[in-house]
Scaffold this motif. Structure first.
Motif, PDB file in Angstrom:
ATOM      1  N   GLU A 141      45.174  26.929 -25.344  1.00 61.94           N
ATOM      2  CA  GLU A 141      45.328  25.712 -24.543  1.00 61.94           C
ATOM      3  C   GLU A 141      46.768  25.548 -24.052  1.00 61.94           C
ATOM      4  O   GLU A 141      47.001  25.027 -22.971  1.00 61.94           O
ATOM      5  CB  GLU A 141      44.922  24.505 -25.386  1.00 61.94           C
ATOM      6  N   TRP A 148      41.226  21.636 -32.466  1.00 64.04           N
ATOM      7  CA  TRP A 148      42.298  22.562 -32.130  1.00 64.04           C
ATOM      8  C   TRP A 148      43.080  22.959 -33.374  1.00 64.04           C
ATOM      9  O   TRP A 148      43.033  22.293 -34.397  1.00 64.04           O
ATOM     10  CB  TRP A 148      43.238  21.966 -31.083  1.00 64.04           C
ATOM     11  N   VAL A 178      42.028  25.904 -28.775  1.00 64.70           N
ATOM     12  CA  VAL A 178      40.843  25.088 -29.069  1.00 64.70           C
ATOM     13  C   VAL A 178      39.663  26.022 -29.331  1.00 64.70           C
ATOM     14  O   VAL A 178      39.605  27.133 -28.813  1.00 64.70           O
ATOM     15  CB  VAL A 178      40.503  24.112 -27.913  1.00 64.70           C
TER      16      VAL A 178
END
Length: 127
Positions: A72, A92, A84
């Motif tokens: 991410e 996450w 994630v």
């Protein structure tokens, strides 16, 4: 006869090696930023396959299982990679640059799935 013009001496082996080392160091640093105000010198360089949007596998040592993840973001100032889980986009985790470059990297390149030549399989079969 040209006795007044002299060519500069050829660089010695050490000078050439030093120049090459500087060039290699410069190339290696590409893609990484030095942390302002941090320790001078060492800057972690991530593997080329870790980049924002990369689809990787996260290996959990606790459960001894791999999970599909997507990178991410990469924070050079915080020195961590945030990712994630594909199956649960609200979940996450992050890994520090130190973990990644020192051999305790929980992120792995995904195993290539057997498919037709060169194309991506459209089955979406997740492991």
């Amino acid at each position: 006869r040209v006795s007044g013009s002299r060519r500069p001496p050829a660089p010695s082996g050490l000078a050439m090696a030093s120049s090459l080392n500087k060039l290699v160091d410069s190339v290696v640093r590409q893609g990484s930023q030095k942390q302002k105000g941090g320790e001078k010198g060492d800057v972690a360089v991530l593997p080329h396959w870790i980049f924002e949007g990369a689809k990787l596998a996260y290996y959990s040592q606790r459960s001894e299982k791999s999970f599909d993840v997507v990178v991410e973001g990469i924070s050079h100032s915080k020195q961590h990679v945030r990712f994630v889980f594909e199956g649960s986009p609200g979940t996450w985790k992050s890994a520090t640059f130190a973990q990644i470059v020192c051999g305790a990297n929980p992120l792995r390149m995904r195993a290539k799935k057997a498919s037709a030549k060169g194309g991506e399989a459209g089955d979406g079969g997740a492991a």
